[in-house]
Design an enzyme around this catalytic site. Structure first.
Site, PDB file in Angstrom:
ATOM      1  N   LYS A 193      23.555  49.680  39.724  1.00  7.93           N
ATOM      2  CA  LYS A 193      22.870  48.387  39.624  1.00  7.93           C
ATOM      3  C   LYS A 193      23.753  47.338  40.314  1.00  7.93           C
ATOM      4  O   LYS A 193      24.739  46.866  39.762  1.00  7.93           O
ATOM      5  CB  LYS A 193      22.638  47.963  38.178  1.00  7.93           C
ATOM      6  N   GLU A 268      36.504  46.629  35.291  1.00  7.00           N
ATOM      7  CA  GLU A 268      37.322  45.905  36.284  1.00  7.00           C
ATOM      8  C   GLU A 268      36.893  44.450  36.204  1.00  7.00           C
ATOM      9  O   GLU A 268      35.777  44.110  36.623  1.00  7.00           O
ATOM     10  CB  GLU A 268      37.039  46.443  37.700  1.00  7.00           C
ATOM     11  N   CYS A 302      38.541  39.108  43.189  1.00  7.17           N
ATOM     12  CA  CYS A 302      39.042  39.217  41.814  1.00  7.17           C
ATOM     13  C   CYS A 302      40.554  39.081  41.771  1.00  7.17           C
ATOM     14  O   CYS A 302      41.114  38.512  40.846  1.00  7.17           O
ATOM     15  CB  CYS A 302      38.616  40.555  41.219  1.00  7.17           C
ATOM     16  N   GLU A 404      39.815  31.335  35.791  1.00  7.21           N
ATOM     17  CA  GLU A 404      39.434  31.904  37.092  1.00  7.21           C
ATOM     18  C   GLU A 404      38.405  30.978  37.738  1.00  7.21           C
ATOM     19  O   GLU A 404      37.348  30.722  37.168  1.00  7.21           O
ATOM     20  CB  GLU A 404      38.825  33.280  36.889  1.00  7.21           C
TER      21      GLU A 404
HETATM   22  P1  NAD Z   1      29.120  38.977  36.461  1.00  8.27           P
HETATM   23  O1  NAD Z   1      29.927  39.501  35.326  1.00  8.27           O
HETATM   24  O2  NAD Z   1      28.295  37.783  36.251  1.00  8.27           O
HETATM   25  O3  NAD Z   1      28.107  40.099  36.989  1.00  8.27           O
HETATM   26  C1  NAD Z   1      28.558  41.376  37.375  1.00  8.27           C
HETATM   27  C2  NAD Z   1      27.402  42.343  37.269  1.00  8.27           C
HETATM   28  O4  NAD Z   1      27.023  42.459  35.915  1.00  8.27           O
HETATM   29  C3  NAD Z   1      26.145  41.917  38.018  1.00  8.27           C
HETATM   30  O5  NAD Z   1      25.544  43.055  38.597  1.00  8.27           O
HETATM   31  C4  NAD Z   1      25.281  41.345  36.914  1.00  8.27           C
HETATM   32  O6  NAD Z   1      23.893  41.400  37.195  1.00  8.27           O
HETATM   33  C5  NAD Z   1      25.632  42.269  35.775  1.00  8.27           C
HETATM   34  N1  NAD Z   1      25.369  41.727  34.436  1.00  8.27           N
HETATM   35  C6  NAD Z   1      25.271  40.430  34.061  1.00  8.27           C
HETATM   36  N2  NAD Z   1      24.999  40.357  32.748  1.00  8.27           N
HETATM   37  C7  NAD Z   1      24.923  41.621  32.282  1.00  8.27           C
HETATM   38  C8  NAD Z   1      24.676  42.193  31.005  1.00  8.27           C
HETATM   39  N3  NAD Z   1      24.451  41.439  29.934  1.00  8.27           N
HETATM   40  N4  NAD Z   1      24.689  43.544  30.883  1.00  8.27           N
HETATM   41  C9  NAD Z   1      24.943  44.326  31.952  1.00  8.27           C
HETATM   42  N5  NAD Z   1      25.156  43.844  33.192  1.00  8.27           N
HETATM   43  C10 NAD Z   1      25.161  42.504  33.357  1.00  8.27           C
HETATM   44  O7  NAD Z   1      30.157  38.794  37.663  1.00  8.27           O
HETATM   45  P2  NAD Z   1      29.879  38.214  39.107  1.00  8.27           P
HETATM   46  O8  NAD Z   1      29.684  36.738  38.969  1.00  8.27           O
HETATM   47  O9  NAD Z   1      28.848  39.034  39.804  1.00  8.27           O
HETATM   48  O10 NAD Z   1      31.279  38.539  39.838  1.00  8.27           O
HETATM   49  C11 NAD Z   1      32.388  37.733  39.699  1.00  8.27           C
HETATM   50  C12 NAD Z   1      33.350  38.277  38.654  1.00  8.27           C
HETATM   51  O11 NAD Z   1      33.667  39.636  38.955  1.00  8.27           O
HETATM   52  C13 NAD Z   1      34.677  37.549  38.663  1.00  8.27           C
HETATM   53  O12 NAD Z   1      35.090  37.325  37.345  1.00  8.27           O
HETATM   54  C14 NAD Z   1      35.620  38.536  39.343  1.00  8.27           C
HETATM   55  O13 NAD Z   1      36.980  38.398  39.019  1.00  8.27           O
HETATM   56  C15 NAD Z   1      35.076  39.842  38.891  1.00  8.27           C
HETATM   57  N6  NAD Z   1      35.495  40.914  39.797  1.00  8.27           N
HETATM   58  C16 NAD Z   1      36.433  41.829  39.372  1.00  8.27           C
HETATM   59  C17 NAD Z   1      36.875  42.817  40.243  1.00  8.27           C
HETATM   60  C18 NAD Z   1      37.920  43.829  39.824  1.00  8.27           C
HETATM   61  O14 NAD Z   1      38.060  44.845  40.506  1.00  8.27           O
HETATM   62  N7  NAD Z   1      38.643  43.616  38.753  1.00  8.27           N
HETATM   63  C19 NAD Z   1      36.353  42.890  41.533  1.00  8.27           C
HETATM   64  C20 NAD Z   1      35.401  41.939  41.932  1.00  8.27           C
HETATM   65  C21 NAD Z   1      34.976  40.953  41.046  1.00  8.27           C
END
Ligand code: NAD
Length: 501
Positions: A193, A268, A302, A404
């Site tokens: 997803k 992650e 990230c 962040e």
């Molecule tokens: P997000 O947590 O809003 O969304 C990530 C994913 O989760 C999306 O596909 C979203 O649709 C899904 N999601 C949202 N709510 C959900 C729920 N209730 N249940 C299941 N899935 C759900 O994050 P974002 O805004 O897309 O990305 C930015 C964040 O990701 C930042 O905090 C960044 O640090 C982190 N990130 C971490 C890494 C790593 O490797 N540690 C890498 C890239 C990004």
């Protein structure tokens, strides 16, 4: 002021983009969403809809889980000779390379990242990741364990089963490949997803998998929002493992929801990574690293080096240098020639980053570069453009140094002693990455040992290799993507006791 890109008015990309259908990919085919509806995906450079994405729901998730479960039970994939599985993964890498230009363009249109970064750095790395895990398929071995009496112990490594993967919008195809490639190498089946904002390359990746020879149902993609698709995927009893990359806040929810069915979970999550410059560093290299650490991909990384910790002796020099790089960064249309920084990914990001730019000085910090929108100047009134921004004299306890931001906003903090640098480095709940710039080998090694972070770069920043595991300490999550470690995340160990009497 940041240099405006002279090509920024060229809003039509040079290459015609090939978009995937507005459907899910389930059972090796394009499938209409059960809802019959789609959502528009916004191009951050124009704020216009550039693609329609299937609006998934629980029924689509269920269909995908049925498909992945059947493909797992069928055995044609998990019992496929590993060398044959390797050839399929290798072929996926070749197809990624062959489709590089279009994949890079899709990525750039979806995220606002430069077509240059997507095409020269990220898509080629996706191919390398598939090649790396193609090599592992034939080397996933168990062991022999001495047992008392006339007995023999064996350990077998078996695939976990049906894996649900949830990815964010900042590196859509790259972060999906970190999960998909090792899961496939181990013989699992997948429901991916992607972020609802950046689904194009994940759909293409599944199609590429089928073209490369994956049996139907092994790799499924369901698009849609976190609540409509992510939650049912995490809750579904037919899913054995969840691998999630995203925010710490959503990660917590994923962990809670997964507990009900005791799924294996890899998280992650976010970060606020310290990039530490000592007085004896090669300052030219350190300045380049400091800027790349926060401005690459508009700071939507990230592991972004969003806190720059600088030894007092070189503090003024570093401030001047990093502000000069921020001012010279070419902000422009992501598909424009010469652009080094495109717009941030979406409206929320744009407003959030501008909010931080306004609030940044609250704790007494000094704005020394950027701090403003470039929507008018660069985008002619459209597009989520912001200026690369640097705050100096930041209080390590202030919000701008703790939270962040996920944008091109750097907080610079002076320090006197290495112990103080370590203490500041450890003053957030995160622990994703860190870096140290020094010519003193002893100091480099002791800092690398003492820093509590999943990755420590020495005299480098933001470098990744398929073989080097990546993941977090603390609230940056747990489990590891990449490297040999990722194989552990996608296998179960079975112990076999053989009585030889
Ligand atoms: P997000 O947590 O809003 O969304 C990530 C994913 O989760 C999306 O596909 C979203 O649709 C899904 N999601 C949202 N709510 C959900 C729920 N209730 N249940 C299941 N899935 C759900 O994050 P974002 O805004 O897309 O990305 C930015 C964040 O990701 C930042 O905090 C960044 O640090 C982190 N990130 C971490 C890494 C790593 O490797 N540690 C890498 C890239 C990004």
């Amino acid at each position: 002021m940041p240099v405006k890109n002279p090509d920024s008015k060229k809003t039509s990309p040079a290459v015609q983009v090939d978009l995937p259908p507005s459907k899910h990919f389930i059972g090796g085919e394009w499938v209409d969403p059960a809802s019959g509806s789609t959502n528009g995906s916004i191009d951050p450079a124009t704020e216009e809809v550039h693609a329609q994405i299937a609006a998934g729901n629980e029924a689509d998730v269920d269909a995908a889980v049925q498909s992945a479960s059947a493909a797992f039970q069928d055995e044609s994939w998990r019992r496929m000779p590993p060398a044959k599985r390797a050839r399929i993964l290798w072929r996926m890498a070749e197809l990624v390379d062959e489709n590089r230009a279009n994949l890079a363009l899709c990525e750039s249109l979806d995220t606002g990242k430069t077509a240059f970064d997507a095409g020269k750095v990220e898509i080629p790395l996706v191919a390398e990741i598939f090649r790396y895990y193609a090599g592992w398929t034939t080397k996933i071995e168990g062991g022999v364990v001495p047992l008392p009496g006339n007995s023999l112990g064996l350990t077998l490594r078996e695939p976990v089963g049906v894996c649900g993967m949830i990815t964010p919008w900042n590196f859509p195809m790259l972060l999906a490949s970190w999960k998909v490639a090792p899961a496939l190498a181990c013989g699992n089946t997948i429901i991916l997803k992607p972020s609802e904002q950046t689904s194009l390359t994940s759909l293409w990746m599944a199609k590429i998998g089928t073209e490369a020879g994956l049996p139907a149902g092994v790799f499924n993609v369901v698009t849609g929002s976190g609540s409509a698709v992510g939650t049912p995927l995490v809750r579904h009893p037919g899913v054995n493992k969840i691998s999630f990359t995203g925010s710490t806040e959503v990660g917590r929810m994923v962990q809670r929801e997964s507990a009900e069915t005791l799924k294996r979970v890899t998280l992650e999550l976010g970060g606020k990574s310290p990039n530490i410059i000592f007085a004896d560093a090669n300052l030219k290299a350190a300045l380049r690293g400091a800027a790349a650490g926060i401005f690459y991909n508009k700071g939507e990384v990230c592991a972004a080096g969003s806190r720059l910790l600088v030894a007092r002796d070189v503090y003024d020099e570093v401030l001047e240098g990093v502000a000069a790089i921020a001012d010279k960064t070419t902000v422009g249309h992501p598909q424009g020639e010469g652009t080094r920084m495109g717009p941030v990914c979406n409206q929320d990001q744009y407003e959030g980053v501008l909010g931080w730019m306004e609030r940044g000085s609250e704790g007494g910090a000094r704005l020394i570069a950027g701090g403003n929108s470039l929507r008018d100047e660069v985008g002619g009134g459209k597009g989520f453009y912001v200026a690369p921004t640097v705050f100096a004299d930041v209080d390590p306890a202030s919000a701008i140094a703790q939270e962040e931001i996920f944008g091109p906003v750097l907080a610079v903090i002076p320090f006197d002693e290495p112990e103080e640098a370590l203490q500041i480095a450890h003053s957030t709940p995160y622990g994703l990455a860190a870096a140290v710039w020094t010519r003193d080998v002893g100091r480099a090694l002791s800092m690398a040992r003492d820093l509590r972070a999943g990755t420590v770069w020495v005299n480098a920043y933001n470098l990744y290799d398929p073989g080097l595991p990546f993941g977090g300490f603390g609230e940056s999550g747990f489990g590891r993507d990449l490297g040999k470690d990722a194989l552990a995340a996608y296998t179960e160990t079975k112990s076999v006791w053989i009585n030889l009497d």
